[in-house]
Scaffold this motif. Structure first.
Motif, mmCIF file in Angstrom:
data_model
loop_
_atom_site.group_PDB
_atom_site.id
_atom_site.type_symbol
_atom_site.label_atom_id
_atom_site.label_comp_id
_atom_site.label_asym_id
_atom_site.label_seq_id
_atom_site.Cartn_x
_atom_site.Cartn_y
_atom_site.Cartn_z
ATOM 1 N N VAL B 138 0.856 -1.191 0.000
ATOM 2 C CA VAL B 138 0.000 0.000 0.000
ATOM 3 C C VAL B 138 0.893 1.242 0.000
ATOM 4 O O VAL B 138 1.897 1.306 0.708
ATOM 5 C CB VAL B 138 -0.920 0.016 1.231
ATOM 6 N N LYS B 139 0.515 2.237 -0.824
ATOM 7 C CA LYS B 139 1.317 3.466 -0.911
ATOM 8 C C LYS B 139 0.491 4.674 -0.518
ATOM 9 O O LYS B 139 -0.701 4.750 -0.790
ATOM 10 C CB LYS B 139 1.792 3.653 -2.355
ATOM 11 N N TRP B 140 1.149 5.641 0.126
ATOM 12 C CA TRP B 140 0.513 6.933 0.369
ATOM 13 C C TRP B 140 0.380 7.642 -0.975
ATOM 14 O O TRP B 140 1.067 7.298 -1.939
ATOM 15 C CB TRP B 140 1.363 7.778 1.317
ATOM 16 N N HIS B 141 -0.460 8.678 -1.006
ATOM 17 C CA HIS B 141 -0.678 9.401 -2.274
ATOM 18 C C HIS B 141 0.606 10.007 -2.824
ATOM 19 O O HIS B 141 0.709 10.267 -4.013
ATOM 20 C CB HIS B 141 -1.733 10.498 -2.077
ATOM 21 N N ASP B 142 1.596 10.246 -1.952
ATOM 22 C CA ASP B 142 2.847 10.818 -2.455
ATOM 23 C C ASP B 142 3.871 9.738 -2.801
ATOM 24 O O ASP B 142 5.039 10.044 -3.048
ATOM 25 C CB ASP B 142 3.421 11.836 -1.452
ATOM 26 N N GLY B 143 3.461 8.493 -2.788
ATOM 27 C CA GLY B 143 4.337 7.423 -3.259
ATOM 28 C C GLY B 143 5.116 6.693 -2.185
ATOM 29 O O GLY B 143 5.689 5.636 -2.435
ATOM 30 N N LYS B 144 5.147 7.237 -0.978
ATOM 31 C CA LYS B 144 5.883 6.564 0.106
ATOM 32 C C LYS B 144 5.103 5.331 0.566
ATOM 33 O O LYS B 144 3.867 5.336 0.525
ATOM 34 C CB LYS B 144 6.048 7.547 1.280
ATOM 35 N N PRO B 145 5.803 4.277 1.024
ATOM 36 C CA PRO B 145 5.085 3.069 1.436
ATOM 37 C C PRO B 145 4.380 3.241 2.794
ATOM 38 O O PRO B 145 4.851 3.986 3.652
ATOM 39 C CB PRO B 145 6.189 2.019 1.527
ATOM 40 N N PHE B 146 3.262 2.556 2.936
ATOM 41 C CA PHE B 146 2.525 2.555 4.201
ATOM 42 C C PHE B 146 3.020 1.368 5.037
ATOM 43 O O PHE B 146 3.035 0.238 4.553
ATOM 44 C CB PHE B 146 1.027 2.418 3.892
ATOM 45 N N THR B 147 3.448 1.639 6.270
ATOM 46 C CA THR B 147 4.001 0.555 7.100
ATOM 47 C C THR B 147 3.471 0.622 8.528
ATOM 48 O O THR B 147 2.717 1.535 8.884
ATOM 49 C CB THR B 147 5.539 0.652 7.207
ATOM 50 N N ALA B 148 3.938 -0.336 9.325
ATOM 51 C CA ALA B 148 3.540 -0.401 10.730
ATOM 52 C C ALA B 148 3.952 0.859 11.496
ATOM 53 O O ALA B 148 3.299 1.238 12.467
ATOM 54 C CB ALA B 148 4.149 -1.634 11.382
ATOM 55 N N ASP B 149 5.021 1.514 11.057
ATOM 56 C CA ASP B 149 5.457 2.742 11.736
ATOM 57 C C ASP B 149 4.363 3.806 11.696
ATOM 58 O O ASP B 149 4.185 4.563 12.649
ATOM 59 C CB ASP B 149 6.723 3.292 11.064
ATOM 60 N N ASP B 150 3.669 3.887 10.573
ATOM 61 C CA ASP B 150 2.583 4.864 10.455
ATOM 62 C C ASP B 150 1.494 4.577 11.487
ATOM 63 O O ASP B 150 0.964 5.484 12.115
ATOM 64 C CB ASP B 150 1.977 4.810 9.051
ATOM 65 N N VAL B 151 1.178 3.303 11.655
ATOM 66 C CA VAL B 151 0.117 2.929 12.588
ATOM 67 C C VAL B 151 0.533 3.293 14.023
ATOM 68 O O VAL B 151 -0.223 3.922 14.759
ATOM 69 C CB VAL B 151 -0.191 1.419 12.476
ATOM 70 N N VAL B 152 1.762 2.930 14.377
ATOM 71 C CA VAL B 152 2.236 3.237 15.726
ATOM 72 C C VAL B 152 2.258 4.748 15.949
ATOM 73 O O VAL B 152 1.848 5.250 17.001
ATOM 74 C CB VAL B 152 3.640 2.621 15.950
ATOM 75 N N PHE B 153 2.697 5.485 14.915
ATOM 76 C CA PHE B 153 2.742 6.947 15.047
ATOM 77 C C PHE B 153 1.359 7.530 15.336
ATOM 78 O O PHE B 153 1.211 8.429 16.157
ATOM 79 C CB PHE B 153 3.319 7.588 13.779
ATOM 80 N N ASN B 154 0.335 7.023 14.685
ATOM 81 C CA ASN B 154 -1.010 7.553 14.892
ATOM 82 C C ASN B 154 -1.479 7.373 16.332
ATOM 83 O O ASN B 154 -2.194 8.208 16.866
ATOM 84 C CB ASN B 154 -2.013 6.900 13.938
#
Lengths: 319, 596
Positions: B138-154
């Protein structure tokens, strides 16, 4: 003249301060708070709602909040909206074009109808033309805009399907098509407002003209053998315009302020609808900024009207 | 009786050692109704059924524009700041959670690879942790990958009080840890039967860490991306004007096959509900309009020969009348409706029961709510497995009169009943809103016939529902005898919804009337059922506890349920919106399409 304007501007400062103080206190005393929705949201613990209030300074005493607001305003900081969490000036600037376009065109249209009709009716009082104009004017200003607005929608959008009734700011077309679309979606709101305004202005122009037209200097001008058109346009009209200028000048803030009801009906994203939604959601910084802008405009246009009087009728001294 | 024995019996049915009929008969012997027995059986099996989506398009895009009309437009686009459904709806076009709810209250995966269950190891039997596996690629709209770090950050972002996220309640008591790049684990302090709250549906929308990391805490308001969302959703952000317009275009890299169908999307805001209904149903200028708070007669008229229709989704929203158990007219320690007092009239169960008999739900549905309401005798109306079959409402002026007579309330000279010098006069308050005032009138009329004098009062909604401590007219202060409003059920789990009447949440001056138990009703049996349910991980027993709690409320007449309200939308005939009463209108927007 320059001194006069300067003096008037200086007087405006304390009155604006007074207005802002009253506005602020009234808003602070009004029931409800911007975070009322949080009270019924079971996801938000009461401590968070309380912390938000503190963060946005809602728990400070009123005078302190007023001083903060004033200091920020003097530095050009209009504050930020509690509801959208963005700056108030950006929010207002986003809304201004639609308001100026729709309400401005309506005012212009109203003037171009009212002045010739009013003047012509005054030159022939109680003629058929005058009576028809009067009747229409009475109908025009007795029908509120929300009624004519709905009537227009029912006729032109629903029954005839000629015009759209939802105003959009993002018309997909470009160039000439874009312009056509812009005009098409503005026709109904502009007509609704212009008819209402034109009706009352016609009455005003007519009575002002009737007052002037009987004065001795007009009779003198006629006796000198000047043509009817020249007498009316150059001599009578100029003086008759003084009360009309007052009326128009005092209505100018409304051009910037939008027409709340009409904007709601046609979903025009103008200042008026911004004001009403901010009031409903208790978004005090926005309400404060918008109403304060109105106050400034009223003061400014009063001044402009005063200056115009002197130009229209040199007998009115500035001293 | 709802213990190991029941569990064994369900297992026996599953293994074929006992037939279904036998099970139901045994349950009847225990005093349960047959439908409830079959319900228990159904949920005793596998945790969640997954409904197949009816999505038809076979390629991405090509559907043209999707035009949505919200009569209150979104005012901000950060899901963690969203105050109402309008803001959540707008944010949801761009941001996505791990999973969302379907119309039956089941979870569907969005950014998750699968829904955690005991079978796949996502859930543990002790109910103290959940492991989510994320969808790869899965990619963010700007092309960066979506990972577990994003979830933890939220989780870190939302639980920080300085961020002032409105989702803090969901995240502050949990711990989230990264297992690997595509796996996160949520740890709970106590066994948590309702584990699907964090990162699920609207409160679970996930922001990109790389754009928000610098704006956690006190600087949260300054994030430039608060106004320019960059998410993983089916649509990419184009333009936003608060309260007026949100616009997006198709995300060509969206992670679900053949989705989304529409090339562009917009939400136009402003105006009122009736003209929104007109623009969708009658003229078809817009494709979908939200929250049609319009009388059913008007909608029916618009639907005749129009280009659209109304669409309904069933959640658990309940319109009800609450009875005050404390005395609103006596002041103790500067507090009216104090928990130390007893209501002079309503503390008598006969009066409460009589009032419940005087609410003519059929008339209210027929004349006011139409298709948007269902008559009900339960406070808890969904999902299916939690709904009690043991309550039944009745409208009978004779029975009410009889009850009052038996309790010693005699009709006085003025036609109003009285007992021990106390007149049967009640103050009935509610928020200003057309249907509510009409309901008030219907109830008042029936009460009058039974000899109860009802005085009506209506308060502006912005005051009635406010948290303003200084105002005496808020619903939580309840300075009246009875009051009526709607409680929306925001989750397909009854915990939050039912917990509010627990005696530890009584609204008092001490807690600044923030307690949600505003009738100030104290009942040990109810408290016990709620406490037991909240610690119970077994879904069967848990459902039984909530059904019990609901039935106790009904028997004790704390609230008189009036209408189970449905969510009403308007859609053009060709549009196929996917709606669920358990979540926001735009929560399954990737599955919307148009029939050609």
């Amino acid at each position: 003249m320059r001194q006069y304007i300067l003096r008037r501007l200086l007087i405006a400062v304390p009155s604006l301060l007074g207005i802002s103080l009253v506005l602020f206190i009234v808003l602070a005393l009004a029931p409800g708070d911007p975070f009322s929705e949080l009270a019924t949201n079971p996801n938000v613990p009461p401590e968070v709602a309380a912390a938000l209030r503190t963060k946005f300074g809602l728990d400070d005493p009123v005078y302190l909040r007023y001083l903060h607001w004033l200091a920020a305003m003097l530095q050009g900081d209009w504050g930020f909206s509690f509801v959208s969490r963005m700056n108030v000036d950006t929010l207002i600037l986003q809304r201004l074009p639609a308001t100026l376009y729709v309400i401005g065109s309506a005012q212009l249209l109203a003037l171009t109808i009212a002045i010739p009709v009013g003047v012509y009716a005054a030159t022939r009082p109680y003629s058929i033309f005058d009576q028809i104009a009067n009747t229409l004017a009475f109908i025009g200003f007795s029908l509120p805009t929300f009624f004519t607005g709905l009537l227009f929608i029912l006729i032109f959008s629903i029954t005839l399907d000629w015009l759209p009734f939802v105003y959009t700011t993002d018309i997909k077309a470009t160039g000439f098509r874009w312009m056509i679309e812009q005009v098409r979606q503005a026709i109904m709101p502009v007509m609704v407002l212009a008819l209402f305004q034109a009706a009352s202005m016609t009455r005003f122009v007519r009575s002002a003209m009737l007052d002037v037209i009987r004065l001795d200097y007009v009779t003198t001008a006629r006796a000198k053998g000047l043509g009817q058109t020249r007498v009316i346009v150059k001599h009578a009209m100029r003086n008759a315009m003084i009360p009309v200028v007052t009326l128009v000048a005092l209505q100018m803030p409304a051009v910037f302020g939008g027409a709340i009801v009409t904007e709601q009906i046609f979903r025009i994203p103008g200042i008026g609808s911004l004001l009403i939604s901010s009031i409903l959601s208790n978004d005090t910084p926005v309400v404060m900024a918008v109403t304060f802008v109105f106050a400034c405009l009223v003061v400014l246009f009063n001044l402009i009207a005063d200056v115009l009087y002197g130009w229209l009728d040199p007998r009115i001294s500035l001293r | 009786m709802l213990d190991t024995e029941l569990r064994t019996m369900i297992d026996e049915v599953k293994d074929g050692r006992m037939d279904r009929r036998g099970f139901v008969q045994r349950m009847l012997a225990f005093g349960l109704t047959a439908p409830m027995a079959t319900q228990i059986l159904a949920i005793g099996g596998v945790a969640m059924a997954q409904s197949p989506t009816p999505y038809k398009p076979t390629k991405r895009g090509g559907g043209g524009p999707l035009k949505l009309l919200w009569w209150q437009g979104p005012t901000l686009l950060n899901p963690h700041f969203a105050t109402g459904t309008k803001d959540q709806d707008g944010s949801r076009l761009f941001y996505e959670p791990l999973a969302s709810w379907d119309s039956a209250g089941n979870l569907n995966p969005i950014l998750a690879a699968e829904i955690p269950s005991i079978q796949n190891g996502g859930l543990t039997a002790d109910g103290k942790s959940v492991t989510w596996k994320l969808k790869p690629g899965v990619k963010w709209h700007d092309g960066k990958p979506f990972t577990a770090d994003d979830v933890v950050f939220n989780w870190e972002y939302a639980r920080d009080p300085a961020t002032s996220a409105l989702t803090i309640g969901v995240y502050q008591d949990i711990t989230v840890e990264k297992v690997d790049d595509l796996t996160v684990r949520i740890l709970f302090k106590n066994p948590t039967p309702f584990w699907a709250d964090a990162f699920v549906a609207v409160v679970g929308c996930i922001l990109p860490k790389h754009l928000f990391a610098d704006y956690k805490g006190a600087k949260s308001r300054e994030a430039p991306n608060n106004l320019k969302p960059v998410g993983t959703g089916p649509y990419k952000f184009v333009e936003f004007k608060p309260g007026d317009l949100v616009r997006g275009e198709i995300n060509p890299d969206y992670h679900m096959p053949n989705r989304p169908y529409f090339d562009t999307i917009e939400i136009k805001g402003g105006g009122d509900a009736v003209s929104a209904a007109r623009a969708v149903i009658q003229t078809g200028e817009y494709d979908y309009a939200w929250n049609m708070q319009v009388e059913d007669d008007v909608l029916l008229r618009l639907e005749k020969g129009g280009k659209g229709k109304t669409v309904y989704s069933t959640g658990g929203d309940i319109e009800f009348i609450a009875l005050n158990f404390t005395d609103p007219n006596t002041e103790i320690d500067g507090e009216r409706s104090s928990i130390k007092t007893k209501h002079p009239l309503l503390s008598n169960p006969a009066v409460r029961k009589a009032l419940a008999l005087l609410v003519d739900r059929d008339a209210i549905q027929k004349h006011i709510y139409g298709r948007a309401g269902r008559t009900t005798a339960s406070f808890l109306n969904g999902p299916e497995q939690f709904v009690s079959r043991n309550t039944k409402w009745e409208f009978s002026i004779e029975k009410a009169t009889q009850l009052l007579e038996e309790a010693g309330w005699k009709v006085g000279a003025d036609g109003i009943r009285e007992k021990d010098g106390k007149k049967l006069k009640l103050l009935y308050q509610t928020a200003i809103n057309g249907p509510r005032q009409k309901t008030q009138a219907i109830v008042k009329q029936a009460c009058q016939k039974a000899g109860i004098d009802v005085e009506l009062k209506s308060v502006v909604a912005s005051v009635f529902f406010s948290s303003d401590v200084a105002n005496p007219d808020t619903y939580s202060k309840f300075y009246a005898d009875i009051e009526m409003f709607q409680i929306p059920m925001t989750q397909p789990d009854p915990a939050q919804h039912m917990r509010r009447f627990h005696s530890r949440f009584v609204a008092t001056k001490e807690n600044k009337w923030q307690g949600r138990n505003f009738p100030r009703w104290v009942n040990k049996e109810f408290d016990a059922a709620i406490d037991a349910a909240e610690a119970e991980v077994d879904p069967v027993k848990r459902a039984a506890f909530y059904i019990k709690a609901n039935d106790v409320m009904w028997q004790d007449t704390v609230v008189i349920p009036v209408m189970h309200r449905l969510k009403v939308g308007a859609a053009t005939n060709s549009l196929r919106p996917v709606l669920s009463g358990w979540t926001n209108d735009t929560d399954n927007i990737q599955d919307w399409y148009r029939e050609t």
